[in-house]
Scaffold this active site. Structure first.
Site, PDB file in Angstrom:
ATOM      1  CE  LYS A 111     -23.248  -2.110  -2.217  1.00 35.39           C
ATOM      2  NZ  LYS A 111     -22.906  -3.344  -3.093  1.00 35.39           N
ATOM      3  NE  ARG A 121     -21.210  -0.868 -13.546  1.00 35.57           N
ATOM      4  CZ  ARG A 121     -20.192  -2.156 -13.120  1.00 35.57           C
ATOM      5  NH1 ARG A 121     -19.699  -2.207 -14.263  1.00 35.57           N
ATOM      6  NH2 ARG A 121     -19.434  -2.536 -11.916  1.00 35.57           N
TER       7      ARG A 121
HETATM    8  N1  BES Z   1     -20.193   0.192  -3.767  1.00 30.81           N
HETATM    9  C1  BES Z   1     -19.544  -0.722  -4.856  1.00 30.81           C
HETATM   10  C2  BES Z   1     -18.612  -0.621  -4.499  1.00 30.81           C
HETATM   11  C3  BES Z   1     -17.865  -1.547  -3.275  1.00 30.81           C
HETATM   12  C4  BES Z   1     -17.515  -2.354  -2.960  1.00 30.81           C
HETATM   13  C5  BES Z   1     -16.944  -0.067  -3.285  1.00 30.81           C
HETATM   14  C6  BES Z   1     -16.859  -2.670  -1.157  1.00 30.81           C
HETATM   15  C7  BES Z   1     -16.217  -0.116  -2.321  1.00 30.81           C
HETATM   16  C8  BES Z   1     -16.402  -1.257  -0.718  1.00 30.81           C
HETATM   17  C9  BES Z   1     -20.482  -0.768  -5.463  1.00 30.81           C
HETATM   18  O1  BES Z   1     -22.010  -0.235  -6.240  1.00 30.81           O
HETATM   19  C10 BES Z   1     -21.031  -2.414  -5.990  1.00 30.81           C
HETATM   20  O2  BES Z   1     -22.003  -2.716  -5.508  1.00 30.81           O
HETATM   21  N2  BES Z   1     -20.353  -2.976  -7.513  1.00 30.81           N
HETATM   22  C11 BES Z   1     -20.532  -4.514  -7.943  1.00 30.81           C
HETATM   23  C12 BES Z   1     -20.818  -4.266  -9.362  1.00 30.81           C
HETATM   24  C13 BES Z   1     -21.976  -5.308  -9.718  1.00 30.81           C
HETATM   25  C14 BES Z   1     -22.697  -5.769  -9.433  1.00 30.81           C
HETATM   26  C15 BES Z   1     -20.700  -5.750 -11.373  1.00 30.81           C
HETATM   27  C16 BES Z   1     -19.267  -4.891  -6.856  1.00 30.81           C
HETATM   28  O3  BES Z   1     -18.871  -4.568  -7.033  1.00 30.81           O
HETATM   29  O4  BES Z   1     -19.740  -6.372  -6.907  1.00 30.81           O
HETATM   30 ZN    ZN Z   2     -23.681  -1.396  -5.260  1.00 30.82          ZN
END
Ligand code: BES
Ligand code: ZN
Ligand code: ZN
Length: 494
Positions: free
Chosen positions: A271, A345
């Site tokens: 990230k 997931r």
């Molecule tokens: N933990 C994150 C989702 C999240 C983002 C929670 C901001 C709280 C605040 C999750 O693991 C994630 O990074 N999801 C990705 C999925 C994508 C790579 C398909 C997302 O939401 O961008």
């Molecule tokens: Zn994530």
């Protein structure tokens, strides 16, 4: 990893022996000032409290507070009640705003006792005022040797003549929410899978909830390929915490599954720095299911509940899992991993697959799963996706009465179809930017067997308050989801 100190709390019929007495103000006038204090006030100040309050600028606007001069050693705070007949949720918010205003009025380091005198006759209202005040009292106390500078609320009383059991119920619920908040706020170098599993064990000790913890070796041996892959990049290995509450006379079975990523860096799909800052909160779902178990047990709800906290730390390293890896989830389904930042997931898939074995009537999973859900619903509303509108409604009803905000989202068939993989049973994302919250739900549904009732709660938005405190919501972890899940369990208990 101790639970946060709860203010002392009770319902009472006496307004004496408190630092502050909170009374209400509506368009019609003051609410709740006890007659003896009203008389003493008039005698001391030559006019009634309502008149002086008006002169001092008190208004009925919800949450607006005005200090009155003290009478008989009790300091008076007038709080606006808005409508003449505020809803429980309005009152929760007002009570939260009021205690935060009191903390602002108190001296540094002071411990304050507050009593709410709002002329309450209904248990529902008595419950809401207490919840709002107690939840609103919480702030995370930073990790440091120095004494906290801000004042703290030491005791909360609410004038109400009702059953004894109510105070115990409120205390159990608030303790659960505040413990979830505290765990979310603890920095991720201190709270990681092993220590969160220990905290869960400690927290549930002394209750009749049975706790079992699978460590990284047991997880690998038993085929939990999601947790093993996601947790593999960290020197702090994954854990699966299984909690069981089996009261006598239970007719229904409920399973709860929580996402417990103690820190989500994104893994190899790293990230950006700014997005990582709040990712200690990526275990909010796990925190919620653990603390919900205690509230259910303390309330003695007659429903059989098994809960799973799927704990891992998502880090990039030489032992990380990769995009394009094929993983085998518990039970044998293979997954083509598209993105190591879609880790939630995968750990949830393991835990959901395991939860089927308990043969629950209803499965609820709760996860800070997708940024897409925040794009759709903002930071204060959670998404609910379910196997039917009836199941979704069950969640929405429970949420409504507990004061949490959810909105139903669909799981469209074409999105499920877009999860087809060339190399595995399913892939972890559709590869499209659109409908990310729905795709994640479609993926999770693959791991709930048959026709089983299931609801997926995406709490990515409301789990963590990045802004200033408001109402009874502190800055940082919110403990979102606990109140709704306890209420669903209460409904199932009948
Ligand atoms: N933990 C994150 C989702 C999240 C983002 C929670 C901001 C709280 C605040 C999750 O693991 C994630 O990074 N999801 C990705 C999925 C994508 C790579 C398909 C997302 O939401 O961008
Ligand atoms: Zn994530
Ligand atoms: Zn995550």
């Amino acid at each position: 990893m101790s639970a946060p100190a709860l203010p002392e709390f009770s319902y009472t019929t006496s307004a004496t022996g408190t630092d502050w007495l909170v009374i209400g103000l509506t368009e019609a006038g003051l609410v709740g000032l006890p007659t003896d204090l009203a008389k003493a006030f008039e005698k001391t100040y030559g006019r009634d409290a309502a008149t002086l309050a008006r002169e001092l600028g008190a208004r009925p606007k919800a949450g607006r507070t005005t200090t009155l001069p003290a009478v008989s050693g009790t300091r008076l705070l007038v709080t606006g009640l808005g409508d003449a007949d505020p809803t429980p949720e309005k009152l929760r918010t007002i009570a939260g705003d009021t205690v935060r205003a009191l903390v602002g009025l108190a001296d540094e380091g002071e411990t304050v006792g507050v009593t709410f005198a709002l002329d309450i006759s209904e248990p529902e209202i008595a419950r809401a005022v207490a919840e709002g005040a107690l939840l609103g009292s919480y702030t995370y106390r930073p990790v440091s040797g120095s004494e906290p500078k801000t004042a703290r609320i030491g005791s909360v009383r609410v004038l109400f003549d009702g059953p004894k059991s109510l105070a115990a119920e409120v205390t159990a619920l608030v303790d659960a929410v505040l413990t979830a908040r505290e765990w979310i706020n603890i920095p991720p170098n201190l709270l990681y899978p092993e220590t969160l599993a220990e905290a869960a064990t400690d927290y549930l000790r002394g209750t009749k909830v049975k706790v079992e913890v699978l460590d990284d070796r047991q997880l690998a041996d038993q085929g939990y390929g999601g947790l093993t892959a996601v947790g593999g990049g960290s020197s702090r290995g994954p854990r699966l915490v299984r909690m069981t509450w089996s009261p006598r006379g239970a007719k229904k079975r409920l399973a709860l599954v929580g996402k417990g990523i103690t820190f989500d860096s994104g893994g190899l799909n790293l990230k950006p720095g700014d997005s990582m800052l709040t990712m200690k909160s990526d275990m909010s779902g796990a925190a919620a299911v653990i603390t919900t178990m205690k509230a259910i047990a303390e309330a003695g709800l007659r429903v059989q509940v098994t809960a799973y906290a799927a704990l891992a730390e998502n880090l990039p390293s030489a032992s990380s899992y990769r995009p394009s890896d094929v993983l085998t989830i518990y039970g044998g389904t293979t997954v083509e991993n598209m993105n190591t930042d879609a880790e939630g997931r995968l750990v949830m898939a393991d835990a959901l697959a395991r939860a089927n074995e308990d043969d629950p009537d209803l499965v609820i999973d709760i996860a800070t799963l997708t940024g897409a859900c925040i794009v759709a619903l903002g930071t204060r509303v959670a998404g609910v996706m379910a196997t039917s509108d009836e199941v979704a409604q069950q969640i929405l009803d429970a949420a409504e009465s507990s004061g949490e905000s959810f909105w139903q989202l669909p799981i469209p068939e074409e999105i499920d179809e877009a999860l087809a993989s060339q190399v595995a049973d399913v892939r972890s994302t559709t590869g499209s930017r659109w409908g990310g919250a729905l795709a994640a739900a479609a993926f999770l549904h693959r791991f709930v067997d048959g026709e089983r009732d299931w609801a997926h709660l995406d709490i990515a938005g409301p789990s963590f308050n990045e802004g200033s405190p408001y109402g009874y919501t502190a800055a940082g972890g919110t403990g979102f989801g606990v109140r709704t899940m306890v209420e669903v369990a209460r409904q199932l208990a009948g």
